[in-house]
Design a protein around this motif. Structure first.
Motif: not given
Length: 458
Positions: A427-438
């Motif tokens: 359930p934690n695979d959400v957009f908020e856990n993605v870093n833009k620069r990476e």
């Protein structure tokens, strides 16, 4: 002698100029992505406006329609859909899991494994036996297992530096464990979630049943609850387990791969592809698995297109469907590539999350060629941290190409792997856990590698 020296000098000068040209182009690729990148915004739309995309679902179809529209908006030379029939598995109502010790009932966090069957309508209660490998089932035999729930509790091996290797050595208990336990009369299976993290989030993922075998219900249990269950089993032989899940498998459903293409100016029937899978599990938004991969893939073509690059070979971005529970999209792509007599030079798969890029793994090149890749391209990619260029690569979506086209080089994009299995299939695979620069650095690194392959081959 003078002629030889002149020729040698000319060769060195040409090589130097080519490297300078490549270096400048790669710098421009990174500048375009880091200043004007769109993959992060596209990922936000995919996650927040569409969400989970399990194969056969309405959301998967929405993502296909949106993906095709997105590619067309970028003005690629060709955008098209490949029809694919996919499995349609539905989770149903939220699962329930309880450890039972006499009158003591301890609720735990579970999630049905993908493609599993449901429990009986009122749930399943049975004695539970803990094992740590499939081989241990053979040792215990039917006498110890029949009528019980098998609890596979083999953790990740923390000694692996790359966590994908730990996932590989632990994964058989999930995808093959239920079928193996059923052969000895088990009535259900509970599997420790495939992660090194200690948390309350169960990690789903596909399991495989044996044709003509007995299909028994199977669920993943969170790592904290797995430790709790194991501890209670050590303290008492009278532990039982109850779980209820409501999943079902519906008839196969029509779906599509989504493909965008820049036509090659010299070799239009020779292809370099980059792709990930559009489908996701249904517990969250499928951000890292594999929203980041497909958004990076289309971004590669966008970068090259907006820069006015004219490729020698045709370059494709592919959104494969049904990687999670069937691999039908990858199989169909390879099948049609062979039918159409398309020559694939290289295929890059990005399906390890949108974390900081480290490099690429190569399958289908000799040791000498790999050394040349490091010698010629390693220094060009080093300023951007993408110069780990090693043997062993590919992915489940591009793997079928190897069977159809022996000359294709399969390449796996290698981001930093330390955090991937914290969110994988949860359930934690959400957009908020993605870093833009990476995310953007990864897209640029793949665009740079595709440019080098297109210009120089292997």
């Amino acid at each position: 002698m003078k002629l030889k020296l002149t020729l040698l000098f000319s060769l060195v000068l040409t090589t130097t100029l080519l490297k300078a040209q490549d270096s400048l182009m790669i710098r421009k690729i990174y500048d375009e992505e880091l200043v004007n990148g769109q993959c992060y915004g596209n990922l936000h739309y995919l996650c927040k406006n569409i969400g989970q995309r399990i194969s056969g679902s309405a959301n998967a179809q929405k993502a296909i329609v949106w993906g095709e529209k997105l590619m067309k908006s970028y003005g690629f030379d060709t955008v098209f859909l490949q029809p694919v029939m996919v499995p349609h598995w539905v989770r149903g109502a939220k699962e329930e899991g309880v450890i039972i010790q006499g009158k003591n009932r301890v609720p735990v966090h579970i999630a049905a494994l993908g493609m599993t069957v449901a429990t009986p309508k009122n749930g399943l209660t049975a004695a539970i036996i803990e094992v740590h490998s499939l081989k241990q089932l053979d040792t215990l035999g039917e006498k110890a297992i029949k009528g019980k729930i098998v609890f596979f509790n083999r953790p990740f091996d923390p000694r692996f530096i790359e966590t994908i290797q730990a996932y590989g050595t632990a994964g058989d208990q999930r995808f093959a464990g239920p079928a193996a336990a059923a052969k000895y009369g088990a009535v259900g299976v509970i599997v420790r979630s495939l992660t090194e993290s200690l948390d309350i989030y169960p990690h789903t993922g596909a399991t495989l049943y044996v044709k003509d075998g007995v299909n028994i219900p199977a669920a993943a249990i969170s790592t904290i609850d797995a430790n709790k269950l194991s501890s209670m089993l050590k303290g008492s032989a009278s532990i039982k387990f109850y779980f209820k899940q409501n999943c079902q498998t519906l008839p196969d459903a029509p779906s599509f791969n989504v493909i965008g293409e820049m036509k090659g100016t010299e070799h239009p029937n020779s292809f370099i592809i980059v792709g990930g899978h559009l489908d996701s599990w249904d517990l969250a938004e499928g951000a890292h698995d594999d929203g980041t991969g497909i958004m990076q893939s289309v971004e590669v073509l966008r970068i090259l297109k907006v820069m006015g690059y004219k490729p020698k070979n045709s370059i494709r971005a592919v959104f494969f469907i049904n990687e999670e529970n069937g691999d039908r999209g990858g199989d169909k792509y390879a099948e049609l590539a062979a039918q159409n007599k398309e020559e694939h030079i290289a295929a890059i798969e990005t399906d390890l999350g949108g974390f900081t890029p480290r490099g690429f793994g190569f399958d289908g090149v000799s040791a000498t060629t790999l050394q040349n890749i490091n010698n010629n391209w390693g220094k060009l990619l080093a300023p951007y941290g993408s110069n780990v260029l090693v043997a062993g690569g590919g992915g489940s979506d591009i793997g079928p190409l190897k069977e159809k086209s022996k000359q294709v080089v399969l390449i796996g994009y290698l981001p930093d792997s330390q955090r991937y299995f914290d969110v994988h299939h949860t359930p934690n695979d959400v957009f908020e856990n993605v870093n833009k620069r990476e995310l953007e650095l990864g897209a640029a690194s793949m665009a740079a590698l595709i440019y080098l392959i297109d210009q120089h081959g292997f």
